[in-house]
Design an enzyme around this catalytic site. Structure first.
Site, short mmCIF file in Angstrom:
data_model
loop_
_atom_site.label_atom_id
_atom_site.label_comp_id
_atom_site.label_asym_id
_atom_site.label_seq_id
_atom_site.Cartn_x
_atom_site.Cartn_y
_atom_site.Cartn_z
N ASP A 99 76.82 33.32 29.05
CA ASP A 99 76.79 33.79 30.57
C ASP A 99 76.43 32.51 31.27
O ASP A 99 75.79 31.73 31.24
CB ASP A 99 75.56 34.86 30.31
CG ASP A 99 75.90 36.10 29.81
OD1 ASP A 99 76.94 36.20 29.40
OD2 ASP A 99 74.95 36.83 29.56
N TYR A 119 76.63 45.57 31.48
CA TYR A 119 75.51 44.68 31.07
C TYR A 119 74.31 45.10 32.09
O TYR A 119 74.53 44.53 32.99
CB TYR A 119 75.81 43.35 31.12
CG TYR A 119 74.73 42.41 30.27
CD1 TYR A 119 74.40 42.59 29.16
CD2 TYR A 119 74.09 41.53 31.01
CE1 TYR A 119 73.20 41.76 28.52
CE2 TYR A 119 73.10 40.92 30.72
CZ TYR A 119 72.74 41.05 29.31
OH TYR A 119 71.68 40.24 28.77
#
Length: 873
Positions: free
Chosen positions: A109, A334
Site C-alpha cells: 500500500d 478495504y
C-alpha cells in the site's frame, strides 16, 4: 529468463494487479501462493509477516523486569516471523530467493506502513544481501485496471523511496523503544514492594488514557449549580407557540456554564415570569433558506463512531464486521482507511456500483435503496466533484464504498453495517437538503423591580423544503418541525402561561467509543505548537486500523472498563497518570509526543533529517524515562489523593490514600501530618495494589467496612500470570492491628471437610439444585448445594463464583438453576491461549456439571439448525 517479483500487501491487490497486467503482458498461471507469466511473478503478504525484536542478549523475560536490565536500547533490531503468518512468509521468501528473480517491485500500500511491510520482508529474505536485487516502487491511489497499468509505466526508484523507508523503520523502532522501556520502567517502579504490577505505557495508548483521565477528573470535580429557565406560551390568532427567555446582551466569558437563556437565582426567574404573565408582546421574525450537504463517505473511524452510536457496536466489532464484508463477502472495499474521498478516475466505477445497487436483487431492507440508486443515475448526480473525487485527500487507501459484488448471504449485523455504507455512498451524490429556518423573537415590555425592561423570548423553527440526500434515509419534505404556528406581520400576541424550569448544571459527558474515537482522531487540536499540530492534522492518535486495538488494549490491561456504552478510567489509570506526572515524564501522556514524531518523520521523508539523528533522540528519551523512575527517591508520588469514607478498622480514625497505600491518619486533622497530608495514625495500612491489581475507591471502602471482598479477578502472580481470589482483613494479635490476606477458598474447604454441617438458615436460596432439588447457596468461592458440604454430604453440586476470570453473579446462578442456562457472558479468558471468549453456562445432566455452551455461528440464509457446541466449565 529473468523475471520481476511483484509483492502486494494483500491477496486481493495481487489479483487486481494480475487482472490489469494480463491484457498487456500475457496470461498468468495460478499457483498456490503466486501468479506467474513470462515477465512477472505476482505474490502478496497478508499484512505484516515479520516483526522487529531486540537481539537475544537484550531480551528480558516477563517477571524479571527490574531496573538492573534497563534501559533497553539495542544497537540494531533483529527480525522474527509473526507466528500466524509463517507459512505465507516462507512462500514469499522462497520466491524472493529464486535465481530467475532478478528484481523486486514493492506493490504494498502507498504509505509508510506499506513501505515497512515490504522492507522487513526484503531484509528477512535477503539478510546481508539486501540490495543485490534492485527494488522499484509501484505507487497506487486507485485500483482501476488502467491506473495499475499506468503505475507500472512509471515505477519509482529506490532513491525516491529512501526517505519514506527510513521514516517507516524509525517509527516502528521508536514505538518499540518507548513502549518497552516505559512499560518496564513503570512496572519495575510499581513492583518495588513485591509482586508484579504490570504498568503498560505507549506512544498512542498513554495519551489516549490521559484524555480519558482528564475528562473523568472534570466530572469528579464538577460542582452542580442551580439555574432556571423561563418559557412562555404565546397566544396568536393561528394558535399557541412557545418561546424561551434569553438575554440578547449576553457575552461568553471564562465561565463555560453561563448561557444566554440561564438565570442564576429563582428570584430573577420568578420576577420575569410575574412581570410578563398576561402581557402583550410584539413579534419579529426572520426566515432564511438553508442547505445541508450530505456527510462525506466513510473512513474507518467515522464508520466505527456511527456504528457505536446507532447499534452499540464496539470499534473492534465494527472493524471485524467490515473486514468480513471485505475479505469473506467481497462486498466492501478495504476498510482500514483514513480517507473519505475516492480517486479522480473512479467516476465510472461509482456509476457501475450504483447500477449494481439499482439492478441486483439485494436482500431484505436493502431493496429499498435500489430506487434511490436508479434516481442518482437517471438524474446524472454522479459528477467529478472535488468533494468526492480528489487524489490529494487519499493516502494509502480511499474511502469505504460498496464493491461491484452484490451481497448474497449476510448475517443481521453484517447487513446493518453494509446498509450504513451503501446509504452513505448513494447519499453523497445527491443534492443538498434544503430547509427554511425561522428565528422568531417575541418582545414583551414589562416592569421588573420598578424598571421597565424589554424581555425577549426566542422560538426556532426548521422546515424541510426539499429532502435532497435525506430522501435516501427516508426523510420527506415538511417533516416533524413544520408545525411552527404562523404569525402575521405586526401581530400582537399575549403571554398566556409562564413556566419556570429549575435545573442543575451537569458535568461533561463520559467518553464512549464513538466520542473517544473522535477525540483520538482530533487529538492534534489539543497541541499548541503549530509545527507539531500541522504534522498531526491528518494523523491523530494512532491510525484507523489501530484505534480499536488501542481501546481494547486499555480495557484488557484494566485501565478502562465498560459501563454500558460509557468507558470509565479505573484506579490503575489515575495511578499511572499520577506516576508519570510525579516523575516529570508527562510528555508520555501528551499528544505532542506524536505530533513531534510526525513532524520529524515528515522531515525524514523529505531528506531533511537523518534516521540516525532521530533514533539518537528516541534512545535519549528512553534512557531519560528509565533514569527518572530509577532515581526517584521519595516515599510517595505527589498527587490529588482521596480521603476514604470508611473509618480505620483498628481505631476508627480517618483513612487516606497516598501513591502506594491506604493509611490511617488518626482522628480528625493531624498536626503532625507530612507533606502528603498523612498523619501518624494508629499504624493501620494496606497496599493499594495487592497482587498487581489496583483497588477502586469504592472497593477499598467496602473492604474496610466488611473485612472481606471478592472474589475479584485481575490479580497477577510474581511471574505475571493472572489469577482470581478473595481478599480478607484479618486481625494480627501480635502486631495489634489488621492486615490484608488473600483467600483462595481454604476456609470454605476446611468447613466442607469439618464434622459440622454449614448453617444456611439465614441465607436466601438462589434456586433448586439440578441434581437433588435442594437449595443452592453462596459458600466461600463457590455456589453449592446445601447437601454438598460437611461430612454427611449427599450431593456434590457446586460451581465457581469466578470461572476463567469471569465473575458469575448470584443473579446468573439463579437464571442457570431456573432455566438451565445463564445469559451470554463475555469475560472468560482461556488458560491455554490467554484470549477472551464468550459463552453461556449451562447445566449438562449427562455430565452432571456446569459446562460452556458457545454461540452457534451466525447462520446464512437459508440456515439449517446447528446444535450448540458444549465444553466443560
Amino acid at each position: 529468463m529473468s523475471k520481476s517479483l511483484v509483492i502486494a500487501e494483500k491477496p486481493s491487490v495481487a489479483q487486481d494487479i494480475v487482472r490489469a497486467l494480463t491484457p498487456v503482458c500475457g496470461k498468468f498461471e495460478k499457483h498456490d501462493d503466486h501468479f506467474e507469466n513470462d515477465r512477472y511473478v505476482v505474490t502478496s503478504a497478508v499484512g505484516h509477516l515479520v516483526e522487529i525484536k531486540a537481539p537475544e542478549e537484550f531480551d528480558v523475560k516477563r517477571g524479571k523486569w527490574s531496573f538492573a536490565n534497563l534501559p533497553v536500547v539495542p544497537p540494531h533490531f533483529d527480525l522474527a516471523p509473526i507466528d500466524k503468518a509463517k507459512s505465507r512468509l516462507s512462500a514469499v521468501v522462497k520466491l524472493v530467493k529464486r535465481k530467475d528473480i532478478t528484481d523486486l517491485v514493492n506493490a504494498c500500500d502507498a504509505g509508510r506502513e506499506g513501505e515497512l511491510i515490504f522492507r522487513l520482508i526484503e531484509q528477512y529474505a535477503l539478510g546481508s544481501k539486501v540490495g543485490t536485487k534492485p527494488v522499484q516502487r509501484l505507487w497506487l491511489q486507485s485500483m482501476t485496471p488502467q491506473a495499475i497499468r499506468d503505475g507500472f509505466g512509471k515505477l519509482r526508484s529506490e532513491a525516491d523511496m529512501r526517505g519514506l523507508a527510513d521514516a517507516a523503520r524509525s517509527r516502528s523502532e521508536a514505538d518499540w523503544l518507548i513502549g518497552i522501556n516505559g512499560t518496564r520502567a513503570m512496572t519495575a517502579f510499581n513492583s518495588r514492594d513485591g509482586g508484579f504490577f504490570l504498568t503498560t505505557v505507549g506512544r498512542v495508548q498513554t495519551p489516549t488514557l490521559s484524555i480519558m483521565v482528564e475528562r473523568e477528573e472534570k466530572i469528579r470535580k464538577h460542582v452542580a449549580r442551580d439555574y432556571w429557565e423561563v418559557r412562555a406560551d404565546f397566544g396568536a390568532d393561528a394558535g399557541v407557540y412557545e418561546g424561551k427567555w434569553f438575554d440578547p446582551k449576553f457575552k461568553k466569558d471564562d465561565d463555560t456554564e453561563r448561557r444566554s437563556d440561564r438565570l442564576w437565582t429563582a428570584d430573577e426567574a420568578n420576577a420575569i415570569a410575574d412581570a410578563v404573565r398576561g402581557k402583550s408582546g410584539t413579534v419579529r421574525e426572520e426566515a432564511k433558506p438553508s442547505t445541508q450537504a450530505s456527510p462525506l463517505l466513510y473512513d474507518l473511524t467515522t464508520l466505527q463512531r456511527e456504528a457505536n452510536s446507532r447499534f452499540g457496536f464496539s470499534a473492534k466489532t465494527t472493524l471485524s464486521i467490515a473486514q468480513a464484508l471485505y475479505e469473506k463477502h467481497k462486498v466492501l472495499t478495504y476498510p482500514r482507511t483514513d480517507a473519505r474521498a475516492l480517486p479522480e478516475d473512479y467516476v465510472a466505477v461509482a456509476k457501475q456500483t450504483l447500477d449494481m445497487i439499482a439492478s441486483e436483487d439485494l436482500p431484505g431492507p436493502l431493496q429499498d435503496l435500489a430506487t434511490h440508486a436508479r434516481k442518482a443515475l437517471k438524474e446524472g448526480y454522479v459528477k467529478p466533484t472535488k468533494r468526492i473525487f480528489d487524489n490529494t485527500k487519499i493516502s494509502d487507501h480511499f474511502a469505504i464504498i460498496p464493491t461491484l459484488q452484490a451481497p448474497k448471504s449476510l448475517t443481521e449485523i453484517e447487513a446493518k453495517l453494509y446498509d450504513l455504507v451503501v446509504k452513505r455512498f448513494i447519499a453523497v451524490f445527491y443534492p443538498s437538503a434544503e430547509f427554511m429556518v425561522t428565528t422568531r423573537i417575541t418582545q414583551v415590555n414589562a416592569t421588573v423591580n420598578g424598571a421597565l425592561k424589554e424581555h425577549q423570548f426566542q422560538t426556532n423553527g426548521k422546515v424541510l423544503v426539499n429532502p435532497g440526500w435525506l430522501a435516501v434515509y427516508g426523510k420527506e419534505a415538511a417533516g416533524e418541525d413544520a408545525n411552527l404556528v404562523a404569525v402575521k406581520p405586526g401581530e400582537v400576541v399575549t403571554a398566556d402561561a409562564l413556566k419556570i424550569a429549575a435545573l442543575r448544571t451537569k458535568p461533561p459527558a463520559r467518553y464512549n467509543e464513538s466520542t473517544l474515537l473522535s477525540a483520538m482522531e482530533g487529538a492534534g487540536k489539543l497541541i499548541d505548537d503549530e509545527e507539531f499540530k500541522a504534522a498531526m492534522q491528518e494523523k491523530g492518535l494512532g491510525t484507523p486500523a489501530t484505534r480499536a486495538a488501542t481501546i481494547e488494549g486499555l480495557i484488557t490491561e484494566k485501565y478502562l472498563l465498560r459501563d454500558g456504552r460509557d468507558l470509565v478510567p479505573t484506579a490503575k489509570a489515575f495511578q499511572l497518570m499520577t506516576l508519570l506526572r510525579g516523575l516529570a515524564v508527562e510528555d508520555l501522556t501528551k499528544p505532542e509526543l506524536t505530533g513531534q514524531w510526525e513532524h520529524q518523520l515528515n522531515l525524514m521523508e523529505k531528506g531533511q533529517l537523518s534516521r540516525a539523528d532521530f533514533m539518537q533522540g528516541i534512545g535519549d528519551m528512553a534512557r531519560r524515562v528509565v533514569t527518572k523512575a530509577k532515581e526517584y527517591d521519595r516515599d510517595t508520588i505527589p498527587g490529588d489523593y482521596a480521603t476514604l469514607k470508611a473509618p480505620c478498622p483498628n481505631c476508627g480514625g480517618v483513612v487516606k490514600e497516598n501513591y502506594r497505600r491506604f493509611t490511617c491518619t488518626g482522628a480528625g486533622v493531624d498536626a503532625n501530618a507530612n507533606a502528603e497530608g498523612q498523619g501518624t495514625g494508629c499504624g493501620f495500612s494496606i497496599g493499594k495494589i495487592p497482587g498487581g491489581r489496583s483497588f477502586e475507591l469504592h472497593e477499598a471502602e467496602a473492604f474496610l467496612t466488611d473485612h472481606r471482598i471478592g472474589p475479584l479477578e485481575g490479580f497477577r502472580s510474581k511471574a505475571g500470570w493472572p489469577f482470581t481470589a478473595e481478599l480478607k482483613l484479618v486481625r494480627d494479635e501480635e502486631a495489634g492491628n489488621w492486615k490484608l490476606e488473600f483467600d483462595f477458598g481454604d476456609d470454605a474447604k476446611k468447613e466442607a471437610e469439618s464434622a459440622e454441617s454449614v448453617d444456611f438458615s439465614e441465607q436466601a436460596s438462589l434456586g433448586r439444585c439440578p441434581k437433588c432439588g435442594s437449595a443452592v447457596h453462596e459458600h466461600g468461592t463457590n455456589y453449592v448445594c446445601e447437601h454438598a458440604v460437611g461430612t454427611t454430604a449427599t450431593c456434590d453440586f457446586k460451581t465457581g463464583k469466578v470461572i476463567l476470570q469471569q465473575p458469575v453473579s448470584p443473579e446468573q446462578v439463579t437464571l442457570l438453576l431456573t432455566t438451565g442456562k445463564t445469559a451470554l457472558l463475555d469475560g472468560f479468558v482461556s488458560n491455554k491461549t490467554k484470549r477472551k471468549f464468550k459463552a453461556f453456562l449451562v447445566y449438562d445432566k449427562k455430565e452432571g456439571k456446569v459446562v460452556f455452551e458457545f454461540e452457534p455461528r451466525a447462520a446464512k440464509v437459508p440456515a439449517k439448525k446447528v446444535a450448540a457446541k458444549k465444553a466443560s466449565a
